[in-house]
Design a protein around this motif. Structure first.
Motif, mmCIF file in Angstrom:
data_model
loop_
_atom_site.group_PDB
_atom_site.id
_atom_site.type_symbol
_atom_site.label_atom_id
_atom_site.label_comp_id
_atom_site.label_asym_id
_atom_site.label_seq_id
_atom_site.Cartn_x
_atom_site.Cartn_y
_atom_site.Cartn_z
ATOM 1 N N PRO A 34 18.830 8.551 -1.251
ATOM 2 C CA PRO A 34 18.588 7.296 -0.539
ATOM 3 C C PRO A 34 17.105 7.188 -0.135
ATOM 4 O O PRO A 34 16.515 8.162 0.348
ATOM 5 C CB PRO A 34 19.495 7.399 0.688
ATOM 6 N N LEU A 35 16.514 6.009 -0.364
ATOM 7 C CA LEU A 35 15.076 5.835 -0.146
ATOM 8 C C LEU A 35 14.657 6.199 1.279
ATOM 9 O O LEU A 35 13.645 6.874 1.488
ATOM 10 C CB LEU A 35 14.677 4.378 -0.464
ATOM 11 N N GLU A 36 15.438 5.748 2.262
ATOM 12 C CA GLU A 36 15.073 6.010 3.664
ATOM 13 C C GLU A 36 15.011 7.520 3.914
ATOM 14 O O GLU A 36 14.130 8.012 4.612
ATOM 15 C CB GLU A 36 16.087 5.365 4.618
ATOM 16 N N GLU A 37 15.988 8.243 3.339
ATOM 17 C CA GLU A 37 16.025 9.695 3.510
ATOM 18 C C GLU A 37 14.792 10.339 2.858
ATOM 19 O O GLU A 37 14.161 11.240 3.436
ATOM 20 C CB GLU A 37 17.314 10.223 2.869
ATOM 21 N N ALA A 38 14.428 9.856 1.664
ATOM 22 C CA ALA A 38 13.276 10.441 0.948
ATOM 23 C C ALA A 38 11.980 10.186 1.710
ATOM 24 O O ALA A 38 11.113 11.067 1.789
ATOM 25 C CB ALA A 38 13.202 9.873 -0.469
ATOM 26 N N ILE A 39 11.836 8.998 2.295
ATOM 27 C CA ILE A 39 10.637 8.706 3.097
ATOM 28 C C ILE A 39 10.558 9.703 4.257
ATOM 29 O O ILE A 39 9.497 10.270 4.542
ATOM 30 C CB ILE A 39 10.674 7.247 3.615
ATOM 31 N N GLY A 40 11.702 9.943 4.888
ATOM 32 C CA GLY A 40 11.743 10.895 5.996
ATOM 33 C C GLY A 40 11.379 12.302 5.547
ATOM 34 O O GLY A 40 10.625 13.005 6.218
ATOM 35 N N LEU A 41 11.903 12.709 4.409
ATOM 36 C CA LEU A 41 11.650 14.074 3.919
ATOM 37 C C LEU A 41 10.175 14.285 3.595
ATOM 38 O O LEU A 41 9.608 15.339 3.917
ATOM 39 C CB LEU A 41 12.501 14.361 2.673
ATOM 40 N N VAL A 42 9.550 13.297 2.950
ATOM 41 C CA VAL A 42 8.124 13.435 2.614
ATOM 42 C C VAL A 42 7.304 13.549 3.896
ATOM 43 O O VAL A 42 6.420 14.410 4.024
ATOM 44 C CB VAL A 42 7.627 12.253 1.747
ATOM 45 N N GLY A 43 7.631 12.723 4.879
ATOM 46 C CA GLY A 43 6.915 12.768 6.155
ATOM 47 C C GLY A 43 7.103 14.105 6.864
ATOM 48 O O GLY A 43 6.138 14.726 7.315
ATOM 49 N N GLU A 44 8.362 14.569 6.928
ATOM 50 C CA GLU A 44 8.651 15.865 7.569
ATOM 51 C C GLU A 44 7.913 17.003 6.873
ATOM 52 O O GLU A 44 7.572 18.013 7.493
ATOM 53 C CB GLU A 44 10.143 16.207 7.439
ATOM 54 N N ALA A 45 7.722 16.854 5.561
ATOM 55 C CA ALA A 45 7.024 17.892 4.789
ATOM 56 C C ALA A 45 5.508 17.737 4.896
ATOM 57 O O ALA A 45 4.765 18.375 4.141
ATOM 58 C CB ALA A 45 7.475 17.856 3.325
ATOM 59 N N GLY A 46 5.060 16.871 5.815
ATOM 60 C CA GLY A 46 3.622 16.725 6.066
ATOM 61 C C GLY A 46 2.908 15.813 5.090
ATOM 62 O O GLY A 46 1.683 15.701 5.107
ATOM 63 N N GLY A 47 3.683 15.148 4.212
ATOM 64 C CA GLY A 47 3.076 14.354 3.152
ATOM 65 C C GLY A 47 3.010 12.868 3.471
ATOM 66 O O GLY A 47 3.391 12.428 4.556
ATOM 67 N N VAL A 48 2.534 12.128 2.489
ATOM 68 C CA VAL A 48 2.318 10.691 2.647
ATOM 69 C C VAL A 48 3.183 9.944 1.627
ATOM 70 O O VAL A 48 2.948 10.052 0.418
ATOM 71 C CB VAL A 48 0.825 10.349 2.434
ATOM 72 N N PRO A 49 4.209 9.187 2.100
ATOM 73 C CA PRO A 49 5.084 8.464 1.180
ATOM 74 C C PRO A 49 4.523 7.094 0.788
ATOM 75 O O PRO A 49 4.151 6.303 1.650
ATOM 76 C CB PRO A 49 6.395 8.311 1.968
ATOM 77 N N VAL A 50 4.488 6.843 -0.513
ATOM 78 C CA VAL A 50 3.952 5.595 -1.081
ATOM 79 C C VAL A 50 4.933 5.123 -2.160
ATOM 80 O O VAL A 50 5.277 5.906 -3.055
ATOM 81 C CB VAL A 50 2.560 5.851 -1.715
ATOM 82 N N ILE A 51 5.384 3.890 -2.086
ATOM 83 C CA ILE A 51 6.332 3.413 -3.107
ATOM 84 C C ILE A 51 5.588 3.103 -4.406
ATOM 85 O O ILE A 51 4.622 2.352 -4.424
ATOM 86 C CB ILE A 51 7.123 2.186 -2.618
ATOM 87 N N ALA A 52 6.075 3.718 -5.504
ATOM 88 C CA ALA A 52 5.491 3.499 -6.834
ATOM 89 C C ALA A 52 5.952 2.143 -7.369
ATOM 90 O O ALA A 52 7.094 1.724 -7.123
ATOM 91 C CB ALA A 52 5.936 4.604 -7.793
ATOM 92 N N HIS A 53 5.071 1.468 -8.108
ATOM 93 C CA HIS A 53 5.386 0.200 -8.800
ATOM 94 C C HIS A 53 6.544 -0.572 -8.147
ATOM 95 O O HIS A 53 7.600 -0.762 -8.754
ATOM 96 C CB HIS A 53 5.675 0.457 -10.297
ATOM 97 N N PRO A 54 6.352 -1.044 -6.879
ATOM 98 C CA PRO A 54 7.465 -1.676 -6.155
ATOM 99 C C PRO A 54 8.055 -2.900 -6.858
ATOM 100 O O PRO A 54 9.257 -3.166 -6.704
ATOM 101 C CB PRO A 54 6.859 -2.052 -4.807
ATOM 102 N N TRP A 55 7.226 -3.622 -7.577
ATOM 103 C CA TRP A 55 7.738 -4.791 -8.305
ATOM 104 C C TRP A 55 7.639 -4.565 -9.804
ATOM 105 O O TRP A 55 7.356 -5.469 -10.588
ATOM 106 C CB TRP A 55 6.980 -6.065 -7.899
#
Ligand code: AMP
Ligand code: ZN
Ligand code: FE
Ligand code: FE
Length: 289
Positions: A171-192
């Motif tokens: 799930p996207l929301e979960e992945a955003i959380g995981l990247v943040g918790e891992a100290g990283g920066v979440p960016v959505i690829a080719h959103p459209w």
């Protein structure tokens, strides 16, 4: 300063070894390149050694397979700790889904007269940590069933075609959380990109509130109009804007290294937003300012 923040090696579905990809990035005149294989950090150490050798900055990253409702969304994570246990667990589940669907795809292709075996796919994927439909497409190209990866997707592998099999995506929301918790920066690829519609400004605002930091705007799958509209949304929401080639070696035409790039100020924001210093074993990791 030329910055390309999204590329693939043969650790997923690109065609270059990580070190060759980095050397090609140097030859293409890039100063900064992110390695963002699908769902794995397995290429980072080799890429970092090559980056140190040729003198280019590597941004360690990955492109995570996620889902928003029924839509497939690719989430880029930069500068994250790849050993963060909940992230590792999520990636393992995604990789299991990738491997697990191969026999089902082979069976469905065989049912429509296309001879592809699991063994062929294993050979085609080589040492890839993340197997993907492109590896199956490559077998079909090799046997002459289709002329290109593009044709294999259009006729057999895309949703609605006879070889399509759904797989697990986080799930996207979960992945955003995981990247943040891992100290990283979440960016959505080719959103459209290929399946637009799900990521409206309203949805992106909701995702920004839970930790999304950026969107990829300059990408080959976005028209000039889409890029302008996405730039406006990023401005409204305070999101970082990135650009990239999404290079796959010879696996995708018209995605040459550096064909789209990221503004140095936007890259600087990504470095400032990262809270971990992922160890790729190098003294030359990206640094702030
Ligand atoms: P999978 O990872 O198995 O879901 O396959 C999707 C991946 O295949 C995408 O992330 C792209 O890298 C690649 N891909 C999708 N469509 C095409 C296409 N028409 N030609 C070549 N590669 C494609
Ligand atoms: Zn890919
Ligand atoms: Fe993608
Ligand atoms: Fe990609």
């Amino acid at each position: 300063m030329l910055i390309d923040l999204h590329t693939h090696s043969f650790v997923s579905d690109g065609t270059d070894a990580p070190a060759d990809l980095i050397r090609a990035a140097k030859t293409a005149g890039l100063d900064v390149v992110a390695l963002t294989d699908h769902d794995t950090a397995a290429g980072w150490p080799e890429a970092q050694r090559a980056a140190d050798e040729v003198g280019i900055t590597l941004v360690p990253g990955m492109e995570i397979s996620t889902r928003l409702g029924s839509a497939s969304v690719h989430l880029l994570g930069y500068l994250l700790d790849p050993t963060h246990p909940p992230l590792v667990a999520a990636l393992d589940r995604i990789l299991d889904g990738r491997n697990g669907r191969v026999p089902a795809i082979c069976a469905q292709l065989q049912a429509v007269g296309i001879e592809v075996t699991e063994e062929d796919v294993r050979l085609s994927a080589g040492d890839a940590a993340a197997t993907g439909r492109p590896h199956i497409a490559d077998v079909m190209v090799a046997t002459g069933a289709v002329a290109s990866r593009d044709e294999a997707f259009a006729k057999f592998l895309n949703p609605g075609r006879p070889g399509y099999v759904r797989r697990y995506a986080c799930p996207l929301e979960e992945a955003i959380g995981l990247v943040g918790e891992a100290g990283g920066v979440p960016v959505i690829a080719h959103p459209w990109g290929r399946s637009p519609g799900a990521l409206t400004e309203e949805t992106l605002a909701r995702l920004t509130a839970i930790g999304l930091h950026g969107i990829e705007v300059d990408h080959q799958e976005h028209s000039p109009q889409a890029r302008e509209a996405l730039r406006g949304i990023a401005r409204n929401l305070g999101l970082v804007v990135t650009g990239s080639s999404d290079h796959h070696g010879t696996g995708k035409v018209d995605h040459d290294l550096g064909c789209n790039t990221t503004d140095p100020d936007e890259y600087e924001r990504i470095l400032e937003l990262a809270t971990s210093a992922p160890s790729t074993g190098s003294a030359a990791a990206p640094r702030r300012g």
